[in-house]
Motif scaffolding. Structure first.
Motif, PDB file in Angstrom:
ATOM      1  N   MET B   1       0.843  -1.207   0.000  1.00 60.45           N
ATOM      2  CA  MET B   1       0.000   0.000   0.000  1.00 60.45           C
ATOM      3  C   MET B   1       0.866   1.240   0.000  1.00 60.45           C
ATOM      4  O   MET B   1       0.729   2.127  -0.833  1.00 60.45           O
ATOM      5  CB  MET B   1      -0.872  -0.014   1.264  1.00 60.45           C
ATOM      6  N   GLU B   2       1.821   1.243   0.946  1.00 55.21           N
ATOM      7  CA  GLU B   2       2.746   2.375   1.037  1.00 55.21           C
ATOM      8  C   GLU B   2       3.530   2.527  -0.267  1.00 55.21           C
ATOM      9  O   GLU B   2       3.634   3.625  -0.815  1.00 55.21           O
ATOM     10  CB  GLU B   2       3.699   2.136   2.223  1.00 55.21           C
ATOM     11  N   PHE B   3       4.007   1.385  -0.775  1.00 54.31           N
ATOM     12  CA  PHE B   3       4.808   1.380  -1.986  1.00 54.31           C
ATOM     13  C   PHE B   3       3.981   1.879  -3.170  1.00 54.31           C
ATOM     14  O   PHE B   3       4.430   2.670  -3.991  1.00 54.31           O
ATOM     15  CB  PHE B   3       5.311  -0.045  -2.240  1.00 54.31           C
ATOM     16  N   GLU B   4       2.728   1.421  -3.200  1.00 54.58           N
ATOM     17  CA  GLU B   4       1.824   1.815  -4.282  1.00 54.58           C
ATOM     18  C   GLU B   4       1.635   3.330  -4.305  1.00 54.58           C
ATOM     19  O   GLU B   4       1.646   3.972  -5.354  1.00 54.58           O
ATOM     20  CB  GLU B   4       0.475   1.145  -4.051  1.00 54.58           C
ATOM     21  N   LYS B   5       1.502   3.900  -3.108  1.00 53.40           N
ATOM     22  CA  LYS B   5       1.297   5.343  -3.018  1.00 53.40           C
ATOM     23  C   LYS B   5       2.520   6.103  -3.532  1.00 53.40           C
ATOM     24  O   LYS B   5       2.393   7.125  -4.218  1.00 53.40           O
ATOM     25  CB  LYS B   5       1.002   5.727  -1.559  1.00 53.40           C
ATOM     26  N   LEU B   6       3.715   5.569  -3.217  1.00 53.87           N
ATOM     27  CA  LEU B   6       4.944   6.215  -3.677  1.00 53.87           C
ATOM     28  C   LEU B   6       5.010   6.226  -5.199  1.00 53.87           C
ATOM     29  O   LEU B   6       5.365   7.225  -5.819  1.00 53.87           O
ATOM     30  CB  LEU B   6       6.166   5.496  -3.104  1.00 53.87           C
ATOM     31  N   ILE B   7       4.634   5.087  -5.807  1.00 57.34           N
ATOM     32  CA  ILE B   7       4.646   5.002  -7.275  1.00 57.34           C
ATOM     33  C   ILE B   7       3.664   6.021  -7.856  1.00 57.34           C
ATOM     34  O   ILE B   7       3.960   6.717  -8.840  1.00 57.34           O
ATOM     35  CB  ILE B   7       4.254   3.574  -7.722  1.00 57.34           C
ATOM     36  N   LEU B   8       2.490   6.122  -7.230  1.00 56.21           N
ATOM     37  CA  LEU B   8       1.485   7.074  -7.710  1.00 56.21           C
ATOM     38  C   LEU B   8       2.013   8.499  -7.638  1.00 56.21           C
ATOM     39  O   LEU B   8       1.811   9.292  -8.555  1.00 56.21           O
ATOM     40  CB  LEU B   8       0.202   6.969  -6.885  1.00 56.21           C
ATOM     41  N   ILE B   9       2.715   8.839  -6.544  1.00 53.77           N
ATOM     42  CA  ILE B   9       3.264  10.190  -6.407  1.00 53.77           C
ATOM     43  C   ILE B   9       4.296  10.443  -7.500  1.00 53.77           C
ATOM     44  O   ILE B   9       4.306  11.498  -8.134  1.00 53.77           O
ATOM     45  CB  ILE B   9       3.893  10.377  -5.006  1.00 53.77           C
ATOM     46  N   LEU B  10       5.134   9.421  -7.745  1.00 55.20           N
ATOM     47  CA  LEU B  10       6.197   9.572  -8.749  1.00 55.20           C
ATOM     48  C   LEU B  10       5.597   9.818 -10.137  1.00 55.20           C
ATOM     49  O   LEU B  10       5.979  10.752 -10.843  1.00 55.20           O
ATOM     50  CB  LEU B  10       7.065   8.315  -8.759  1.00 55.20           C
ATOM     51  N   ILE B  11       4.628   8.989 -10.511  1.00 54.23           N
ATOM     52  CA  ILE B  11       4.020   9.142 -11.839  1.00 54.23           C
ATOM     53  C   ILE B  11       3.216  10.441 -11.903  1.00 54.23           C
ATOM     54  O   ILE B  11       3.259  11.180 -12.888  1.00 54.23           O
ATOM     55  CB  ILE B  11       3.113   7.937 -12.169  1.00 54.23           C
ATOM     56  N   GLY B  12       2.515  10.727 -10.815  1.00 44.54           N
ATOM     57  CA  GLY B  12       1.706  11.945 -10.793  1.00 44.54           C
ATOM     58  C   GLY B  12       2.556  13.184 -10.988  1.00 44.54           C
ATOM     59  O   GLY B  12       2.247  14.039 -11.814  1.00 44.54           O
ATOM     60  N   ALA B  13       3.671  13.266 -10.260  1.00 48.84           N
ATOM     61  CA  ALA B  13       4.497  14.469 -10.330  1.00 48.84           C
ATOM     62  C   ALA B  13       5.210  14.577 -11.666  1.00 48.84           C
ATOM     63  O   ALA B  13       5.461  15.677 -12.148  1.00 48.84           O
ATOM     64  CB  ALA B  13       5.512  14.481  -9.188  1.00 48.84           C
ATOM     65  N   SER B  14       5.558  13.422 -12.265  1.00 45.91           N
ATOM     66  CA  SER B  14       6.353  13.533 -13.484  1.00 45.91           C
ATOM     67  C   SER B  14       5.497  13.589 -14.743  1.00 45.91           C
ATOM     68  O   SER B  14       5.861  14.259 -15.699  1.00 45.91           O
ATOM     69  CB  SER B  14       7.366  12.387 -13.568  1.00 45.91           C
ATOM     70  N   ILE B  15       4.366  12.872 -14.767  1.00 45.59           N
ATOM     71  CA  ILE B  15       3.618  12.826 -16.033  1.00 45.59           C
ATOM     72  C   ILE B  15       2.222  13.432 -15.948  1.00 45.59           C
ATOM     73  O   ILE B  15       1.932  14.436 -16.590  1.00 45.59           O
ATOM     74  CB  ILE B  15       3.541  11.379 -16.554  1.00 45.59           C
ATOM     75  N   THR B  16       1.344  12.851 -15.119  1.00 49.75           N
ATOM     76  CA  THR B  16      -0.054  13.295 -15.203  1.00 49.75           C
ATOM     77  C   THR B  16      -0.245  14.719 -14.702  1.00 49.75           C
ATOM     78  O   THR B  16      -1.044  15.463 -15.249  1.00 49.75           O
ATOM     79  CB  THR B  16      -0.988  12.355 -14.413  1.00 49.75           C
ATOM     80  N   ASN B  17       0.459  15.087 -13.628  1.00 52.82           N
ATOM     81  CA  ASN B  17       0.387  16.476 -13.184  1.00 52.82           C
ATOM     82  C   ASN B  17       1.740  17.127 -13.365  1.00 52.82           C
ATOM     83  O   ASN B  17       2.327  17.652 -12.439  1.00 52.82           O
ATOM     84  CB  ASN B  17      -0.038  16.570 -11.719  1.00 52.82           C
ATOM     85  N   ASN B  18       2.230  17.067 -14.583  1.00 55.19           N
ATOM     86  CA  ASN B  18       3.562  17.602 -14.885  1.00 55.19           C
ATOM     87  C   ASN B  18       3.707  19.028 -14.368  1.00 55.19           C
ATOM     88  O   ASN B  18       2.842  19.869 -14.578  1.00 55.19           O
ATOM     89  CB  ASN B  18       3.764  17.565 -16.394  1.00 55.19           C
TER      90      ASN B  18
END
Lengths: 202, 196
Positions: B1-18
């Motif tokens: 769960m924790e790991f999943e959230k980290l991945i979401l933050i990484l993708i969110g900051a770099s691509i979806t919410n560039n």
């Protein structure tokens, strides 16, 4: 003297000519009111920091001037942010982190470095006032255009009828970039015509 | 769960919410610098490095010094000083330890202090209540997103030299319009997270 004031409004307009301070410009102009508030907040910071920097310009050693300027600017930004939070909470909420981001608005540091650190208090005041007003006007124009097509209103007043299909794209980031790009183009056309006319008269 | 959230933050900051194309942070170098792919990559890497460090240091200062001592009103002043000194420190460190790296990144470092993306990153980090690990990942993601946008833009502008751009739009105008189209393209990524 008057030239110092006028320069920021048109010929060296911070947004259309110098293309500085882009993040607040693009981010908050979804509505004319937000653009206006951001413009006034920036105006306050640029005028007060320019005056202070001009007063202390002979005391500051050359090497540490940039950090000094930044701290002065950050102090005034904190004041503006707390003022907005206390009196206009909904606007402060809508502008979000873009009020503190005035600290790194290149217009303010640019004026401090290029003008206030070299000129008298009076001239620095006028120069900052002109730049701040030019910035505010540009934000209001951009905000009005985006609000008109995005919501059908300007400053909250209904302009376009109910039959108008709202252009959602205008409120999204993409609309901000494209509108400003076209505005810069329009500004260049008008400016070129004005210069040509001046040349004919002169 | 924790790991999943980290991945979401990484993708969110770099691509979806560039950062550049959605939050308009770091537009100045985006418009001013990005006309060569090489320098875009250099600036991108230097910024990513400083962003990750800045997120780490400001998080520690905010939660271990400012909050316990009731000094939150000094947040902006502190953050900007931390970022400025961090950039200075990184510059000195790289110059001492790795001259070739300094040669590649050196000229970009002073530019980074006034990059609004860094201060923006630290402000968003506080606003969203990220914990320590999340903040570091957020800094890294934002840096990668910034680099991505910068490099794409540089690539387009290299081609643009040969294009027939209308006279009034030359320079800033056409760059902004291209950025708008890029922002539209990045909106397409928006579906990745919500549907997944």
């Amino acid at each position: 003297m008057i030239k110092d004031l006028i320069r920021g409004l048109w010929r060296e307009n911070p947004i259309f000519v110098q293309v500085l301070g882009m993040c607040p410009t693009l981010a908050v102009t979804t509505k004319a009111l937000f653009g206006f508030s951001m413009g006034i907040a920036t105006l306050f910071v640029v005028v007060s920091s320019s005056v202070v920097i001009s007063i202390i310009r002979k005391l500051v050693p050359e090497q540490v001037r940039i950090p000094m300027f930044t701290v002065i600017i950050a102090t005034f930004v904190t004041a503006a942010d707390y003022f907005l939070k206390a009196n206009f909470f909904s606007i402060s909420k809508a502008l979000g982190p873009y009020v503190p981001l005035i600290v790194v608005n290149c217009i303010i540091l640019g004026r401090a470095e290029a003008f206030a650190s070299k000129n008298s208090v009076g001239r620095s005041f006028l120069d900052a006032l002109g730049m701040g007003l030019g910035f505010t006007c540009a934000l209001i124009v951009l905000g009005s255009i985006r609000e008109l097509f995005g919501f059908g209103t300007i400053f909250g007043f209904q302009i376009l009828g109910d039959g108008f299909e709202k252009w959602i794209i205008m409120i999204l980031p993409a609309g901000a970039f494209i509108t400003l790009g076209i505005l810069v183009g329009v500004f260049n056309i008008i400016d070129k015509k004005m210069r040509a006319r001046e040349r004919v008269q002169g | 769960m924790e790991f999943e959230k980290l991945i979401l933050i990484l993708i969110g900051a770099s691509i979806t919410n560039n950062f550049v194309l959605t939050y308009f942070l770091g537009i100045c170098p985006f418009i001013g610098v990005s006309s060569k792919i090489d320098s875009a990559i250099g600036l991108g890497i230097a910024t990513t490095f400083v962003m990750t460090l800045a997120a780490t240091v400001t998080w520690l200062i905010y939660y271990y010094i400012l909050v316990p001592f009731n000094l939150v009103f000094l947040q902006y002043v502190t953050f900007i000083i931390v970022i400025a000194s961090l950039v200075q420190f990184v510059e000195m460190f790289i110059r001492k330890t790795s001259p070739p790296l300094y040669k590649a990144l050196g000229i970009f470092l002073p530019l980074i202090t006034t990059n609004c993306a860094i201060l923006g990153l630290t402000l968003f980090m506080v606003l969203r209540d990220y914990n320590f690990l999340e903040s570091i990942i957020f800094g890294l993601g934002a840096g990668v997103g910034f680099t991505l946008a910068l490099v794409i833009m540089a690539g387009i502008r290299e081609e643009l030299k040969f294009a027939d751009v209308p006279e009034p739009l030359k320079g800033a105008g056409i760059t902004l319009i291209i950025a708008g189209l890029l922002a539209l393209a990045f909106m397409g990524f928006g579906g990745i997270i919500s549907s997944g």
